[in-house]
Design an enzyme around this catalytic site. Sequence first.
Site, PDB file in Angstrom:
ATOM      1  N   HIS A 160       1.946   4.959  -7.678  1.00 12.79           N
ATOM      2  CA  HIS A 160       2.825   4.060  -6.509  1.00 12.79           C
ATOM      3  C   HIS A 160       4.134   4.801  -6.677  1.00 12.79           C
ATOM      4  CE1 HIS A 160       2.355   1.448  -3.342  1.00 12.79           C
ATOM      5  NE2 HIS A 160       3.253   0.920  -3.447  1.00 12.79           N
ATOM      6  N   TYR A 195      13.909   2.038   1.406  1.00 12.25           N
ATOM      7  CA  TYR A 195      14.419   3.455   0.850  1.00 12.25           C
ATOM      8  C   TYR A 195      15.656   3.808   1.198  1.00 12.25           C
ATOM      9  CZ  TYR A 195       9.217   3.262  -0.067  1.00 12.25           C
ATOM     10  OH  TYR A 195       8.195   3.142  -0.766  1.00 12.25           O
TER      11      TYR A 195
END
Length: 225
Positions: A160, A195
Site C-alpha cells: 500500500h 495526497y
Amino acid sequence: QLPRRLPRSLTLTEIRLLLTAAIRLAGASHPNLLRAPGTTLPRLTPGAPIHGVAGLLTVELLLSTGIRVGELVRLRVGNLDSEGGVLLINGKGSRQRQVYVPGEQLHTLVAAYLTHRGVLPADAPLILLDGNQAPTEAKIRTLLRDLTRQAGINRRITPHMLRHSAATLLLEAGVDIRFIQRLLGHASIATTQIYTHVSDVSLREAVARADVAQRLHEEARAIAR
C-alpha cells in the site's frame, strides 16, 4: 487542518534503492535485462527461473500504476491490452477502471515475460510468483520484505505504501487530481485529496531544508559588517 494520519510513502531514495534491488534480482538470471532502455526485447531463456522478472514486474506495476495489491493479484492475461498498454482493473465495489502502463521499457519487459510463458489463456494470472503459482497478497508482501532487506532500507515497506507513492509522484508531477482519482479507483475525490496534504508536507520539508531566507540574512549580515 491535516488529517491525523497521512499516507506513508517512500522517499525518492527508497524508491531508487527498491527498484535497484528488484532489477538486480531479475538480472541475476537474465543479465540482458540490465541493458539500456530502447534496446531489443530481452531474451528470457526457456526453462530458466523467472521469479526475479516477475518480482521486478510486480514492483514496477505497483509503483507506476498505483493499483491495490489485491487488484494486482486478480489480474489476468485477458485484462491486458498489450498494444495500448492498458490494464482493465476489477476494483472495490465491483467497479471497473482502466489504468495505463507507462514507459517503453516496462512495456518491453511485460511483453518479454509473457512471450517467455508461451500461449496463455485469457484467465491465466498475469504474473506468477514461485514457479507456476498464482500470486497472493502474502507472497507479494514477502517479496517486498526481501527486497527491502536487500536494498538496505531500514523500515517496513508494504504494497500500500507503493500505491501511496505512485499517487504522490503523479500529483507532484502535475497530473490533475481528478485523473489520479480515476487511476486509483476512488469513489470520492475527497479520498484522493489526502495526497495534496502529503505533497504539502513534502514542500514544507523541502523549504525548511533549503532555508533560503536564513542564507540570505547571513549573507547580508556578512556584507554589512
